[in-house]
Design a protein around this motif. Sequence first.
Motif, PDB file in Angstrom:
ATOM      1  N   ALA A 139      -9.205  -8.801   1.553  1.00 28.89           N
ATOM      2  CA  ALA A 139      -8.575 -10.051   1.145  1.00 28.89           C
ATOM      3  C   ALA A 139      -9.441 -11.275   1.446  1.00 28.89           C
ATOM      4  N   PRO A 174      -2.321 -10.172   4.429  1.00 29.17           N
ATOM      5  CA  PRO A 174      -2.597 -11.157   3.369  1.00 29.17           C
ATOM      6  C   PRO A 174      -1.523 -11.224   2.281  1.00 29.17           C
ATOM      7  N   GLN A 175      -0.912 -10.069   1.940  1.00 26.20           N
ATOM      8  CA  GLN A 175       0.061 -10.116   0.839  1.00 26.20           C
ATOM      9  C   GLN A 175       1.218 -11.057   1.143  1.00 26.20           C
ATOM     10  N   PRO A 181      -4.701 -21.445  -0.656  1.00 24.51           N
ATOM     11  CA  PRO A 181      -5.072 -22.857  -0.511  1.00 24.51           C
ATOM     12  C   PRO A 181      -3.880 -23.787  -0.759  1.00 24.51           C
ATOM     13  N   LEU A 227      -4.128  -4.942  -3.056  1.00 25.41           N
ATOM     14  CA  LEU A 227      -3.118  -5.900  -2.611  1.00 25.41           C
ATOM     15  C   LEU A 227      -1.690  -5.453  -2.913  1.00 25.41           C
ATOM     16  N   MET A 266       5.720   0.281   4.122  1.00 23.88           N
ATOM     17  CA  MET A 266       5.898   1.734   4.209  1.00 23.88           C
ATOM     18  C   MET A 266       7.027   2.201   3.298  1.00 23.88           C
ATOM     19  N   HIS A 267       6.961   1.795   2.056  1.00 28.31           N
ATOM     20  CA  HIS A 267       8.043   2.160   1.134  1.00 28.31           C
ATOM     21  C   HIS A 267       7.500   3.108   0.072  1.00 28.31           C
ATOM     22  N   LEU A 278       0.425  -1.557  -9.479  1.00 25.99           N
ATOM     23  CA  LEU A 278       1.116  -0.340  -9.042  1.00 25.99           C
ATOM     24  C   LEU A 278       1.615   0.288 -10.329  1.00 25.99           C
ATOM     25  N   LEU A 279       0.722   1.053 -10.966  1.00 23.00           N
ATOM     26  CA  LEU A 279       1.026   1.528 -12.314  1.00 23.00           C
ATOM     27  C   LEU A 279       0.902   3.040 -12.423  1.00 23.00           C
ATOM     28  N   VAL A 280       1.828   3.641 -13.184  1.00 23.88           N
ATOM     29  CA  VAL A 280       1.594   5.003 -13.647  1.00 23.88           C
ATOM     30  C   VAL A 280       0.779   4.839 -14.918  1.00 23.88           C
ATOM     31  N   GLU A 291      15.579  -5.152  -2.033  1.00 20.55           N
ATOM     32  CA  GLU A 291      15.171  -5.140  -3.440  1.00 20.55           C
ATOM     33  C   GLU A 291      16.143  -6.006  -4.229  1.00 20.55           C
ATOM     34  N   LEU A 328      -0.057 -14.632   0.916  1.00 17.90           N
ATOM     35  CA  LEU A 328      -0.429 -14.913  -0.467  1.00 17.90           C
ATOM     36  C   LEU A 328       0.808 -15.181  -1.329  1.00 17.90           C
ATOM     37  N   HIS A 384      12.677  -2.955   3.249  1.00 24.03           N
ATOM     38  CA  HIS A 384      12.649  -4.226   2.528  1.00 24.03           C
ATOM     39  C   HIS A 384      13.919  -4.338   1.697  1.00 24.03           C
ATOM     40  N   VAL A 418       5.052  -6.553   5.810  1.00 23.62           N
ATOM     41  CA  VAL A 418       4.283  -5.821   4.804  1.00 23.62           C
ATOM     42  C   VAL A 418       5.096  -5.630   3.512  1.00 23.62           C
ATOM     43  N   CYS A 419       6.078  -4.731   3.572  1.00 25.37           N
ATOM     44  CA  CYS A 419       6.758  -4.289   2.349  1.00 25.37           C
ATOM     45  C   CYS A 419       7.534  -5.384   1.610  1.00 25.37           C
ATOM     46  N   SER A 478       6.119  -7.327  -1.483  1.00 27.66           N
ATOM     47  CA  SER A 478       5.952  -6.776  -2.835  1.00 27.66           C
ATOM     48  C   SER A 478       7.203  -6.897  -3.702  1.00 27.66           C
ATOM     49  N   TYR A 479       8.320  -7.325  -3.104  1.00 28.33           N
ATOM     50  CA  TYR A 479       9.581  -7.307  -3.850  1.00 28.33           C
ATOM     51  C   TYR A 479      10.129  -8.711  -4.088  1.00 28.33           C
ATOM     52  N   ASP A 488       4.673  -0.009 -14.942  1.00 30.21           N
ATOM     53  CA  ASP A 488       4.657  -0.689 -13.654  1.00 30.21           C
ATOM     54  C   ASP A 488       5.801  -0.170 -12.784  1.00 30.21           C
ATOM     55  N   LEU A 542       7.043  -1.475 -10.240  1.00 29.22           N
ATOM     56  CA  LEU A 542       7.923  -2.544  -9.759  1.00 29.22           C
ATOM     57  C   LEU A 542       8.598  -3.298 -10.902  1.00 29.22           C
ATOM     58  N   THR A 595      -6.791 -20.133   3.941  1.00 32.71           N
ATOM     59  CA  THR A 595      -7.935 -19.462   3.315  1.00 32.71           C
ATOM     60  C   THR A 595      -7.408 -18.400   2.342  1.00 32.71           C
ATOM     61  N   ILE A 596      -6.200 -17.901   2.607  1.00 35.18           N
ATOM     62  CA  ILE A 596      -5.589 -16.920   1.707  1.00 35.18           C
ATOM     63  C   ILE A 596      -4.883 -17.632   0.566  1.00 35.18           C
ATOM     64  N   ARG A 654     -12.417 -21.600  -3.421  1.00 36.86           N
ATOM     65  CA  ARG A 654     -11.234 -20.840  -3.016  1.00 36.86           C
ATOM     66  C   ARG A 654     -10.065 -21.033  -3.999  1.00 36.86           C
ATOM     67  N   PHE A 666     -10.529 -14.275  -0.449  1.00 42.20           N
ATOM     68  CA  PHE A 666     -10.251 -14.901  -1.737  1.00 42.20           C
ATOM     69  C   PHE A 666     -11.184 -16.076  -1.997  1.00 42.20           C
TER      70      PHE A 666
END
Lengths: 117, 223
Positions: free
Chosen positions: A85, B153-154, B189, A36, A1-2, A105-107, B97, B157, B95, B124-125, B128-129, B11, B13, B186-187, A95, A87
């Motif tokens: 998801a 999954p993220q 291996p 993702l 949630m960011h 996550l692109l502009v 950074e 993964l 999160h 979750v968050c 991504s970082y 990007d 990020l 499974t996400i 797999r 995979f």
Amino acid sequence: MHELSLVASIFEIIEAEAAKHGAARVISVTLKVGVLSGAVPDLLVSAFEAYRQGTRAEGSRLDVVAVPIRLRCPDCGGSTVREDADFSCAACGSRRVEIVEGRELLVERIELETDDA
Amino acid sequence: MTVKTLTVVRDLLATNRQAAAAIREELRGRGILAVNLLSSPGSGKTTLLEALADRFRDRYRLAVIEGDIETERDAERVRAKGVPAWQITTGGACHLEAKMIGQVLDRIPADIDFLFIENVGNLVCPASYDLGEQVRLVLLSSPEGDDKPAKYPQAFLSADALVLTKTDLLPYLPFDPARAAAEARTIKPGLPVFAVSALRGEGLDELVAYLAGALERLRSGRA
């Protein structure tokens, strides 16, 4: 949630581009958001609408293009597109797939109104 | 008045990724292995760090960066084990950074072996970082249920290893460690899985050996 902090990054990018091109107004911004990426398109739009107040992007539109997961299979060379998801390669079930798209996550595009002819 | 459409492809990020790369390079130069701990709140990150502090005491020096929305509590718990700890309070952010880690990095003692970074409790968050870590551990505690990997999954993964925590509670819960491990694999291996009870000190030897191996590889230039 960011999503709000992501939107702050979007504004850094659009402000820099608008300043560089001498644009008084931003018309629209196009984002590519991978399934993702962890970001939720609707929340990005809400955060964008809150953030744009009083900026040159006030009244602008945020278009979010959702990018599904695309997998490449090193075993059979197949390419698979997934909405969630899962995979695994659709062709051979492997797999060991490589995630080619879906984390973006692109502009991608900014539409600006400038004074020059 | 003209309308210009710019194709920029930037990007969101990228700034974080660049900061993370700089941290990774600096820590590699110092021979320090950074470990980023991800999990939901209350799954046992701080308790695991306390247990690892006891296990590592004779062999390795540690430092800890604690990320929380509020309070110094976790840093105080780790300091009580004799481990230097820095608390980052994010003031609402979900999160850590890389730039937050960068701001603390100069204060980390030069002679440590491991830098543990306890992320904000959130599955979750934080996924991504990149924080510039060498190893990302995802923790899943038995009360949370063995069906979580597919829901987040993220996180799984992006993990280098999965730590199933609170195994002392297994007799009372329908949690199946084998099912949790299989779902995570499974996400991702081949994901290494460790089952531990930090409270009872069970299963920690394997995790300690894994982290020691990663430190060894970092220092011999193989990571």
